[in-house]
Motif scaffolding. Structure first.
Motif: not given
Length: 159
Positions: A91-105
């Motif tokens: 879940a932490l990895e998924d959250m980090i990936a989502r936040r990274s994706k949101a930051a990239e977006d």
């Protein structure tokens, strides 16, 4: 008659009196009763020992069962903790990936917006420059028509 004779006579009379009163039978009966009481106490002690042995084995069995249950509970808790750790890490990895994706977006959106602003600014500057050049070189009504059309075309193409 001397004292020994009288002691012997006293002893014989004493033994005869005891036999007549049935003292040996009473002593034998008393000893038999005592033996029976001891036998009963031994039987009672044997029964108590067997009961105690039975209780001991039952408690040992229950203790072994409780130890087995405790080990099973510990194993289950360990397994559950490991599972929760894996889930939490995922879940932490998924959250980090989502936040990274949101930051990239957001970064991509900011880049797109900055490019659009630069283009708009460039278009406005080019339009203003073209207007100044054309007003300086072309005059009269034809110049005004050409200028208006050109400005409109430049704005359409740049935006």
């Amino acid at each position: 008659m001397d004292a020994t004779f009288w002691a012997f006579v006293g002893l014989v009379l004493f033994l005869a009196a005891m036999a007549w009163i049935k003292i040996p039978a009473k002593i034998g009966k008393s000893l038999d009763d005592r033996a029976d009481a001891i036998r009963k106490e031994l039987d009672e002690a044997r029964k108590l020992r067997e009961e105690a042995q039975s209780l001991l084995s039952e408690y040992q069995r229950k203790r072994h069962e409780a130890e087995g249950e405790a080990e099973a509970i510990i194993a289950e808790a360990t397994h559950e903790a490991e599972r929760l750790t894996v889930e939490t890490n995922q879940a932490l990895e998924d959250m980090i990936a989502r936040r990274s994706k949101a930051a990239e977006d957001k970064i991509a959106q900011a880049e797109t917006q900055a490019i659009a602003e630069v283009r708009a600014s460039a278009a406005d500057i080019a339009t203003a420059a073209a207007e100044q050049i054309l007003t300086a070189k072309v005059k009269d009504k034809v110049a005004d028509d050409i200028l208006s059309k050109s400005i409109a075309q430049v704005k359409e193409k740049l935006n």
